[in-house]
Enzyme design. Sequence first.
Site, PDB file in Angstrom:
ATOM      1  CG  ASP A   1      -0.325   0.183   2.515  1.00 63.02           C
ATOM      2  OD1 ASP A   1       0.878   0.507   2.561  1.00 63.02           O
ATOM      3  OD2 ASP A   1      -1.006   0.014   3.540  1.00 63.02           O
ATOM      4  CB  SER A   2       0.298   4.594  -1.251  1.00 63.45           C
ATOM      5  OG  SER A   2      -0.795   5.113  -0.503  1.00 63.45           O
ATOM      6  N   GLY A   3       0.916   3.898   2.021  1.00 65.80           N
ATOM      7  CA  GLY A   3       1.117   4.629   3.259  1.00 65.80           C
ATOM      8  C   GLY A   3       0.082   5.704   3.485  1.00 65.80           C
TER       9      GLY A   3
ATOM     10  CG  ASP B   1      -4.924   7.097  -1.387  1.00 65.44           C
ATOM     11  OD1 ASP B   1      -3.887   6.674  -0.829  1.00 65.44           O
ATOM     12  OD2 ASP B   1      -6.051   6.657  -1.113  1.00 65.44           O
TER      13      ASP B   1
ATOM     14  N   GLY C   1     -10.899   4.684   0.619  1.00 68.63           N
ATOM     15  CA  GLY C   1     -11.727   5.599   1.404  1.00 68.63           C
ATOM     16  C   GLY C   1     -13.029   5.016   1.904  1.00 68.63           C
TER      17      GLY C   1
ATOM     18  CG  ASP D   1      -6.273  -4.807   2.303  1.00 72.50           C
ATOM     19  OD1 ASP D   1      -5.861  -4.395   3.408  1.00 72.50           O
ATOM     20  OD2 ASP D   1      -6.811  -4.043   1.463  1.00 72.50           O
TER      21      ASP D   1
END
Length: 379
Positions: A95-97, A149, A224, A274
């Site tokens: 994931d992007s963090g 994001d 989100g 997930d």
Amino acid sequence: MAALTFAMEGTCPQTGARAGKMTTDHGEIPTPIFMPVGTVGSVKAVSQQQLKEDVQARIILGNTYHLYLRPGLEVLEAAGGIHQFIGWDRPVLTDSGGYQVFSLAGTRKIQEDGVVFQSHIDGSRHLFSPEKVMDIQRVIGGDIIMAFDECPPYPSEYAYAERSMHLTHRWLDRCIERFGSTPDKYGYTQNLFPIVQGSTFSDLRKASCAYVSSKGAVGNAIGGLSVGEPEAQLYDICEACCSDLPVDKPRYLMGVGTPWNILECIARGVDMFDCVMPTRNGRNAMLFTSKGVINIDNKKWEKDFSPIDDGIDSEWSQYYSKAYLRHLVKGKEILGLTIASVHNLAFYLYLVREARKHILKGDFLSWKNEQVPVLQTRL
């Protein structure tokens, strides 16, 4: 080396459910699929051997924020990337963090360039920009890496959600530019997924789906959600996004959810999931089973010597009794955490395999409608 591919193998005529196959350089992934969360390069209380043999996991998730802070990029690069470091030869998604930064509301500052935040480990200050997050994920070595994001809180005012969505889109463009100008590492292809945002506002979600779809990525994510909104709203947004995202690309619903959430979202067209719930809840005595939800802490299980779950194809779940697991949990024995976590994960993977089987068989809708009330039952 080849980019991720996705082949459709079957659909449910009454719902949006799909069965497919994703192919990465680290192996094939049948969909729908659930990805155990290995936040720091470890699925809590579960070994990699157990993930393969007992859980039957096909892909796991690693967390960029946590891996960046510890063990750090120098260690991961020296090891040859996450697969070598943790001894896992199947696909990894990083994931992007963005969500971790979202959860650090008191110690982070969002700006156009990126997000400044304080480490939860030592209080040191760091900047995550779209470019830096691409570079970090390259070094970690995920097969699938996520765009950076902003995840707006629930509830959000419309004006905030709209600003946030446009910021996410601008960051996506910067992610794509950086990703496209940097090489894959470690000898296999890395694949970038954009993330749809827009909070609970249908027009924003539609706009975000259109923007994300226009980028032509090999897969797309819906972010989100599962941040406090009612289940009905989760399902409505999920269905709307799936109807607007490309049919021929995998759709990943981030951070969702309960077993019944997963079945309902498969019915709406999601391919990948997930969630920390199976392991986190397992460590807190909650078991998800084919007959319903069990609080193994309850006295009613004290002399129940039946298997944890004899309704699924898991030797693990049939080997240990409810009474024994309760005994371990009450005594705070570490083995209890492992048994509960492995069982819950094995159940989630069993559930998506069954969903896939019924999609291909053509009776997914009736099977799903039978399963959901059973899965929600408190035993």
